[in-house]
Write a protein that holds these residues in place. Structure first.
Motif, mmCIF file in Angstrom:
data_model
loop_
_atom_site.group_PDB
_atom_site.id
_atom_site.type_symbol
_atom_site.label_atom_id
_atom_site.label_comp_id
_atom_site.label_asym_id
_atom_site.label_seq_id
_atom_site.Cartn_x
_atom_site.Cartn_y
_atom_site.Cartn_z
ATOM 1 N N UNK A 23 60.666 21.355 1.402
ATOM 2 C CA UNK A 23 59.566 20.764 0.913
ATOM 3 C C UNK A 23 60.227 20.120 -0.363
ATOM 4 N N UNK A 24 61.521 20.007 -0.774
ATOM 5 C CA UNK A 24 62.095 19.344 -1.693
ATOM 6 C C UNK A 24 62.044 20.097 -3.261
ATOM 7 N N UNK A 25 61.421 21.377 -3.266
ATOM 8 C CA UNK A 25 61.050 22.365 -4.036
ATOM 9 C C UNK A 25 62.594 23.232 -4.475
ATOM 10 N N UNK A 26 62.978 23.500 -5.629
ATOM 11 C CA UNK A 26 64.093 24.353 -6.020
ATOM 12 C C UNK A 26 63.717 25.540 -5.183
ATOM 13 N N UNK A 27 64.553 25.983 -4.398
ATOM 14 C CA UNK A 27 64.606 27.457 -3.762
ATOM 15 C C UNK A 27 64.464 28.412 -4.681
ATOM 16 N N UNK A 28 63.849 29.472 -4.502
ATOM 17 C CA UNK A 28 63.287 30.486 -5.338
ATOM 18 C C UNK A 28 64.745 31.297 -5.897
ATOM 19 N N UNK A 29 65.705 31.386 -4.919
ATOM 20 C CA UNK A 29 67.032 32.327 -5.454
ATOM 21 C C UNK A 29 67.885 31.417 -6.258
#
Length: 137
Positions: A23-29
Motif C-alpha cells: 500500500x506504499x506505507x512504511x512496513x511495520x518492522x
C-alpha cells in the motif's frame, strides 16, 4: 512537542520503496531499523561511532523494543526521528524515539529500546564513565 530527554538528536530519513508494503506505507518492522540508524546518529553526534564503542569493549544488545504506530509514513516521505536516552542504569540504558513528518506537525510513531551493556563474551559490564558522559554532550 512533548517533554523529551536532553540531549537529543534529530535524524532525517527518506522512506524508500523497498521499506514499504503493497500500500506504499512504511512496513511495520522497518521502524526498528530506522530507530537503529537514529541511535547510531545519536552516538556519532557525541563524538564516537558505534564501532568505536565496540572497539572500547562495550556491546549494546537490545533487551527490549517497543514501537507504537500513530500515523502512517509513506513512500518517498521525509521523516525525522528524535532520539534521546531516557534512562542511564548501572549496566543498561534506554533510548526513546519519536518519528515525525517533515514539518513536525504529525507524530508518526513513538518507541524505545532497552539495551544491556556487555563485553565481547556477552557478560554484563558496568557502564564506563566515558560512555555515560555521552549523555552529557
Amino acid at each position: 512537542m512533548p517533554d523529551f530527554p536532553a540531549p537529543e538528536t534529530w535524524f532525517p530519513h527518506r522512506v524508500s520503496y523497498g521499506e514499504t508494503d503493497c500500500m506504499g506505507v512504511l512496513y511495520y518492522a522497518e521502524y526498528l531499523h530506522i530507530f537503529e540508524r537514529a541511535r547510531s546518529a545519536y552516538i556519532r553526534e557525541r563524538g564516537m561511532s558505534y564501532a568505536d564503542v565496540e572497539k572500547k569493549g562495550v556491546i549494546l544488545p537490545v533487551r527490549e523494543a517497543e514501537c507504537r504506530y500513530r500515523s502512517p509514513a509513506r513512500y518517498d516521505e521525509l521523516v525525522l526521528v528524535r532520539t534521546g536516552v531516557s534512562e542511564w542504569g548501572r549496566a543498561s540504558l534506554r533510548f526513546v524515539y519519536e518519528m515525525w513528518n517533515e514539518d513536525k506537525t504529525r507524530l508518526l510513531a513513538t518507541g524505545m529500546t532497552q539495551h544491556a551493556l556487555v563485553d565481547a563474551s556477552g557478560r554484563p559490564i558496568r557502564m564506563p564513565e566515558w560512555f555515560r558522559r555521552l549523555g552529557d554532550a
